[in-house]
Structures are given as C-alpha cells and as structure tokens.
Design a protein around this motif. Structure first.
Motif, PDB file in Angstrom:
ATOM      1  N   PHE A   1       0.831  -1.206   0.000  1.00  0.00           N
ATOM      2  CA  PHE A   1       0.000   0.000   0.000  1.00  0.00           C
ATOM      3  C   PHE A   1       0.868   1.259   0.000  1.00  0.00           C
ATOM      4  CE2 PHE A   1      -1.927   3.306   2.724  1.00  0.00           C
ATOM      5  CZ  PHE A   1      -3.067   3.596   1.990  1.00  0.00           C
ATOM      6  N   LEU A   2       1.912   1.278   0.800  1.00  0.00           N
ATOM      7  CA  LEU A   2       2.785   2.452   0.884  1.00  0.00           C
ATOM      8  C   LEU A   2       3.572   2.647  -0.417  1.00  0.00           C
ATOM      9  CD1 LEU A   2       4.165   2.074   4.533  1.00  0.00           C
ATOM     10  CD2 LEU A   2       2.396   3.640   3.718  1.00  0.00           C
ATOM     11  N   ILE A   3       4.038   1.557  -0.993  1.00  0.00           N
ATOM     12  CA  ILE A   3       4.769   1.647  -2.262  1.00  0.00           C
ATOM     13  C   ILE A   3       3.894   2.250  -3.351  1.00  0.00           C
ATOM     14  CG2 ILE A   3       5.820   0.276  -4.126  1.00  0.00           C
ATOM     15  CD1 ILE A   3       6.755  -1.677  -1.930  1.00  0.00           C
ATOM     16  N   LEU A   4       2.623   1.901  -3.340  1.00  0.00           N
ATOM     17  CA  LEU A   4       1.706   2.376  -4.373  1.00  0.00           C
ATOM     18  C   LEU A   4       1.303   3.833  -4.176  1.00  0.00           C
ATOM     19  CD1 LEU A   4      -0.690  -0.700  -4.733  1.00  0.00           C
ATOM     20  CD2 LEU A   4       1.207  -0.062  -6.219  1.00  0.00           C
ATOM     21  N   ILE A   5       1.192   4.267  -2.937  1.00  0.00           N
ATOM     22  CA  ILE A   5       0.602   5.584  -2.688  1.00  0.00           C
ATOM     23  C   ILE A   5       1.623   6.698  -2.508  1.00  0.00           C
ATOM     24  CG2 ILE A   5       0.432   5.600  -0.153  1.00  0.00           C
ATOM     25  CD1 ILE A   5      -2.542   6.489  -0.591  1.00  0.00           C
ATOM     26  N   LEU A   6       2.843   6.379  -2.076  1.00  0.00           N
ATOM     27  CA  LEU A   6       3.866   7.415  -1.889  1.00  0.00           C
ATOM     28  C   LEU A   6       4.447   7.839  -3.235  1.00  0.00           C
ATOM     29  CD1 LEU A   6       5.725   6.084   1.285  1.00  0.00           C
ATOM     30  CD2 LEU A   6       4.120   8.003   1.151  1.00  0.00           C
ATOM     31  N   ASP A   7       4.753   9.114  -3.369  1.00  0.00           N
ATOM     32  CA  ASP A   7       5.281   9.615  -4.645  1.00  0.00           C
ATOM     33  C   ASP A   7       6.800   9.505  -4.695  1.00  0.00           C
ATOM     34  OD1 ASP A   7       6.311  11.792  -3.183  1.00  0.00           O
ATOM     35  OD2 ASP A   7       4.503  12.977  -3.523  1.00  0.00           O
ATOM     36  N   ASN A   8       7.403  10.048  -5.752  1.00  0.00           N
ATOM     37  CA  ASN A   8       8.836   9.868  -6.003  1.00  0.00           C
ATOM     38  C   ASN A   8       9.731  10.591  -5.019  1.00  0.00           C
ATOM     39  OD1 ASN A   8       8.451   8.180  -8.209  1.00  0.00           O
ATOM     40  ND2 ASN A   8       8.269   9.900  -9.643  1.00  0.00           N
ATOM     41  N   ARG A   9       9.178  11.451  -4.185  1.00  0.00           N
ATOM     42  CA  ARG A   9       9.991  12.104  -3.154  1.00  0.00           C
ATOM     43  C   ARG A   9      10.421  11.118  -2.073  1.00  0.00           C
ATOM     44  NH1 ARG A   9       6.045  16.850  -1.472  1.00  0.00           N
ATOM     45  NH2 ARG A   9       4.581  15.132  -1.855  1.00  0.00           N
ATOM     46  N   TYR A  10       9.777   9.970  -2.071  1.00  0.00           N
ATOM     47  CA  TYR A  10      10.067   8.961  -1.042  1.00  0.00           C
ATOM     48  C   TYR A  10      10.697   7.715  -1.664  1.00  0.00           C
ATOM     49  CZ  TYR A  10       6.968  11.870   1.813  1.00  0.00           C
ATOM     50  OH  TYR A  10       6.401  12.916   2.497  1.00  0.00           O
ATOM     51  N   LYS A  11      11.577   7.914  -2.639  1.00  0.00           N
ATOM     52  CA  LYS A  11      12.182   6.776  -3.347  1.00  0.00           C
ATOM     53  C   LYS A  11      12.964   5.864  -2.401  1.00  0.00           C
ATOM     54  CE  LYS A  11      12.609   8.575  -8.066  1.00  0.00           C
ATOM     55  NZ  LYS A  11      13.549   8.979  -9.136  1.00  0.00           N
ATOM     56  N   LYS A  12      13.792   6.457  -1.535  1.00  0.00           N
ATOM     57  CA  LYS A  12      14.618   5.654  -0.619  1.00  0.00           C
ATOM     58  C   LYS A  12      13.726   4.859   0.333  1.00  0.00           C
ATOM     59  CE  LYS A  12      18.624   8.745  -0.716  1.00  0.00           C
ATOM     60  NZ  LYS A  12      19.511   9.626   0.079  1.00  0.00           N
ATOM     61  N   GLN A  13      12.694   5.521   0.829  1.00  0.00           N
ATOM     62  CA  GLN A  13      11.777   4.829   1.746  1.00  0.00           C
ATOM     63  C   GLN A  13      11.045   3.699   1.031  1.00  0.00           C
ATOM     64  OE1 GLN A  13      12.233   8.073   1.448  1.00  0.00           O
ATOM     65  NE2 GLN A  13      11.685   9.230   3.297  1.00  0.00           N
ATOM     66  N   LYS A  14      10.678   3.923  -0.229  1.00  0.00           N
ATOM     67  CA  LYS A  14       9.965   2.889  -0.979  1.00  0.00           C
ATOM     68  C   LYS A  14      10.849   1.666  -1.216  1.00  0.00           C
ATOM     69  CE  LYS A  14       7.107   4.405  -4.309  1.00  0.00           C
ATOM     70  NZ  LYS A  14       6.559   5.207  -5.427  1.00  0.00           N
ATOM     71  N   ILE A  15      12.160   1.891  -1.367  1.00  0.00           N
ATOM     72  CA  ILE A  15      13.101   0.766  -1.471  1.00  0.00           C
ATOM     73  C   ILE A  15      13.085  -0.037  -0.178  1.00  0.00           C
ATOM     74  CG2 ILE A  15      15.530   0.130  -1.676  1.00  0.00           C
ATOM     75  CD1 ILE A  15      15.868   2.567  -3.526  1.00  0.00           C
ATOM     76  N   PHE A  16      13.095   0.680   0.950  1.00  0.00           N
ATOM     77  CA  PHE A  16      13.040   0.020   2.256  1.00  0.00           C
ATOM     78  C   PHE A  16      11.732  -0.749   2.417  1.00  0.00           C
ATOM     79  CE2 PHE A  16      11.670   0.391   6.786  1.00  0.00           C
ATOM     80  CZ  PHE A  16      12.578  -0.513   7.320  1.00  0.00           C
ATOM     81  N   PHE A  17      10.626  -0.144   1.984  1.00  0.00           N
ATOM     82  CA  PHE A  17       9.331  -0.811   2.100  1.00  0.00           C
ATOM     83  C   PHE A  17       9.283  -2.066   1.219  1.00  0.00           C
ATOM     84  CE2 PHE A  17       7.544   3.676   2.965  1.00  0.00           C
ATOM     85  CZ  PHE A  17       7.894   3.569   4.301  1.00  0.00           C
ATOM     86  N   PHE A  18       9.932  -2.015   0.056  1.00  0.00           N
ATOM     87  CA  PHE A  18       9.990  -3.208  -0.799  1.00  0.00           C
ATOM     88  C   PHE A  18      10.786  -4.312  -0.109  1.00  0.00           C
ATOM     89  CE2 PHE A  18      12.298  -5.746  -3.986  1.00  0.00           C
ATOM     90  CZ  PHE A  18      11.216  -6.342  -4.619  1.00  0.00           C
ATOM     91  N   ILE A  19      11.890  -3.927   0.534  1.00  0.00           N
ATOM     92  CA  ILE A  19      12.701  -4.911   1.262  1.00  0.00           C
ATOM     93  C   ILE A  19      11.869  -5.550   2.375  1.00  0.00           C
ATOM     94  CG2 ILE A  19      14.691  -5.202   2.799  1.00  0.00           C
ATOM     95  CD1 ILE A  19      16.081  -2.978   1.166  1.00  0.00           C
ATOM     96  N   MET A  20      11.107  -4.727   3.098  1.00  0.00           N
ATOM     97  CA  MET A  20      10.268  -5.264   4.173  1.00  0.00           C
ATOM     98  C   MET A  20       9.138  -6.118   3.611  1.00  0.00           C
ATOM     99  SD  MET A  20      11.718  -4.599   6.889  1.00  0.00           S
ATOM    100  CE  MET A  20      10.469  -5.542   7.754  1.00  0.00           C
ATOM    101  N   LEU A  21       8.633  -5.758   2.435  1.00  0.00           N
ATOM    102  CA  LEU A  21       7.609  -6.578   1.779  1.00  0.00           C
ATOM    103  C   LEU A  21       8.172  -7.971   1.503  1.00  0.00           C
ATOM    104  CD1 LEU A  21       5.330  -5.455  -1.156  1.00  0.00           C
ATOM    105  CD2 LEU A  21       6.457  -7.659  -1.207  1.00  0.00           C
ATOM    106  N   VAL A  22       9.388  -8.016   0.998  1.00  0.00           N
ATOM    107  CA  VAL A  22      10.041  -9.302   0.713  1.00  0.00           C
ATOM    108  C   VAL A  22      10.295 -10.067   2.012  1.00  0.00           C
ATOM    109  CG1 VAL A  22      12.136 -10.393  -0.181  1.00  0.00           C
ATOM    110  CG2 VAL A  22      11.094  -8.481  -1.418  1.00  0.00           C
ATOM    111  N   LEU A  23      10.823  -9.368   3.037  1.00  0.00           N
ATOM    112  CA  LEU A  23      11.160 -10.024   4.295  1.00  0.00           C
ATOM    113  C   LEU A  23       9.925 -10.483   5.064  1.00  0.00           C
ATOM    114  CD1 LEU A  23      14.091  -7.765   5.572  1.00  0.00           C
ATOM    115  CD2 LEU A  23      14.231 -10.001   4.473  1.00  0.00           C
TER     116      LEU A  23
END
Length: 314
Positions: free
Chosen positions: A97-119
């Motif tokens: 949900f966060l990856i989909l809704i956050l914009d490009n200003r949060y690129k680093k955070q979205k990478i972290f959220f993807f890692i947590m999605l995988v984990l």
C-alpha cells in the motif's frame, strides 16, 4: 421477500460480528476519514511514511529476535516479521500500500518498504506488486524491470527460507479447496438462493458440512491420499471462502455479483486519470481473490483516503 431472506441468513455469531464492526471499527474509520479529508497532501504522505518506517523497524527487530531466539513478546509462530499485525501478510500488504501511494519524493523509503515486503515472506504481496505494475506501467522495458524485480524478491524469499516449494503447493491446494467447495455447495442450492444468495458468511458453515468422501468425489482424489495431513487439513477443506468474488456470489447471489462487478468497473473508469487510484483499485481487487478479510482491510484505507485520491491530492 429479499429482506426476509437476508434476515433469516444471519445467525447470532454473525450478527455479533457486524454489531462489533459498527460500534468499534466504523467510528474509528469515519473519524480518521474526516481528519484526513482536511489535511494537505504533504501531511498525509508524511504520516504514511512515518508509519511505514516504524512498522519496518519493528519488523527488523523481529527478524533479529527470531535469529537470536530472543523472546520479545511477538508472534513467532510464522518465524517471519509481522510488524504490529497478527500475520506477516498484513505487513506485506501494508508495505505494498505504501509503495503504491507514496510519490517519487520517497524513493529511498519505498526501497526500504519493498525490502520489508520481501522479508515479510508474503507471496501474495509480491505477486500483487508485480501484477499491479504490469497492468498500469507503460513500456516493455519498465514492465520487464518490475517482473525481474519481483522474481528477485521471490528468489530472496526462497534463499532466506521464508517459504518453500512445499509451502507454495500447500497454499495453492488450500486456496483451491476454499474456492471450489463453496461454489459446489452454492450450485446445489435452489433457484431463489442462486439469484439472491444465502447471506453474508453463511456459505462457510454450509461448506463445513461437506464430508471427506464428498471432497474426494469433487476433486477425484484417491482414497490412498490422506486428506488430513499437513497439505490439506480439515479446517482448510471446510474453511472460509478465500475469494471476494465467490463471497459476493454466494452471499448475495448472481444479482449481487453483477452489482459488485459494476461498482468496481465504475470506480476503475472514474480513476483513469489518477494512476495511484487505479493501482490501488487493482491491488484491492487482487487482494480480494486471496481473502475477503484482506479485501475489507485494504478497503478501509481506500475509504479513509478516497476524497484526497478523488481530488488528486495524492
């Protein structure tokens, strides 16, 4: 007649669940929605970002505690991080949900959220991420990149033993049982129930009455195969309907399913100029094919943020 049919379909436990929702969850959702409607885009995104970082940090702590056999009063039955949720899939879906809704200003955070999605070890969340972006992204190379990234996430999941081939096969069979058995029960009903359904949740109790011999007959399973082993427990054979579309069909009949599909198509067409809304709607639909409970939880987020999304604030 329809009202009487629906009233007769409720038992005390089901009614208690709806009363609990109306007097506990619903006020919280509506208060949050009123508050969020008045907020600016930047404020909403900051709150979502901070919530994701906190949940991700809790997930990291949980992973470390699992590896070091430290008891931190967390849910350890899955041996996978769940944040503050009851199951890892909830953490995975929220990260999606966060990856989909956050914009490009949060690129680093979205990478972290993807890692947590995988984990989180949520196979469903990774699959939904791949499907949503494949449906909405333009350009072959971008779609290929998303597909490769998704496969990489799945590969990491296997490498870290977050899931296995046996686990995937078991999950496939359990979902198959939970889709086909309710449909089998529904198709045996009279014409009135086929048109109007049997009421919310009641198909589950009806499916529990299916015997193992009937299951063998439906799926053409040999008597040499033990249906009560780790792959197919009795609870899964007669479990909840693991699909929102089947839930809609069995609860409200053919007319209810048609209305459900119409509402989704209407919402999707209205969001054609809003990429985030379109992606959230698709994710919501894919989640619904797994379990209605995840569908409703994701839907709560959609309700809370619907006005900002509609006004293109997000």
């Amino acid at each position: 007649m329809i009202i009487q049919l629906l009233l007769n379909s409720f038992d005390i436990a089901m009614l208690r669940g709806y009363v609990k929702f109306i007097f506990s969850y619903l006020p919280l959702v509506m208060i949050s929605k009123i508050y969020l409607d008045k907020m600016k885009k930047e404020e909403i995104l900051k709150i979502l970002n901070i919530s994701g970082l906190i949940l991700g940090a809790i997930g990291i702590i949980q992973i470390i505690s699992f590896k070091m056999n430290i008891d931190l009063f967390i849910i350890d039955m899955f041996q996978k991080p769940s944040g503050v949720f009851s199951e890892p899939i909830w953490l995975g879906v929220y990260m999606l949900f966060l990856i989909l809704i956050l914009d490009n200003r949060y690129k680093k955070q979205k990478i972290f959220f993807f890692i947590m999605l995988v984990l989180s070890g949520s196979k469903a969340a990774i699959l939904m991420l791949i499907l949503v972006f494949l449906f909405t992204m333009k350009g072959f190379l971008k779609k290929l990149g998303v597909f490769i990234l998704g496969l990489l996430g799945i590969g990491i999941g296997f490498y870290l033993n977050l899931y296995s081939v046996k686990n995937l096969v078991a999950s496939f069979f359990i979902h198959s049982f939970n889709w086909i058995i309710p449909l089998y029960v529904y198709l045996k009903l009279n014409i009135l129930n086929l048109i109007f359904g049997v009421g919310p949740g009641n198909i589950n109790s009806m499916a529990h009455n299916i015997t193992l011999d009937q299951v063998r007959q439906i799926f053409h399973i040999s008597k040499n195969i033990n249906l009560t082993d780790t792959f197919c427990t009795l609870s899964s054979l007669g479990g909840d309907v693991a699909n929102i579309w089947i839930e809609a069909l069995t609860s409200f009949g053919i007319l209810g399913l048609i209305l459900w599909i119409y509402i989704f198509i209407k919402m999707y067409l209205n969001s054609k100029n809003n990429k985030i809304s379109k992606r959230l709607l698709l994710a919501w639909t894919f989640i619904g094919t797994i379990h209605p409970l995840y569908y409703m939880a994701f839907g709560i987020f959609m309700i809370m943020l619907w006005k900002p999304l509609k006004e293109n604030k997000l």
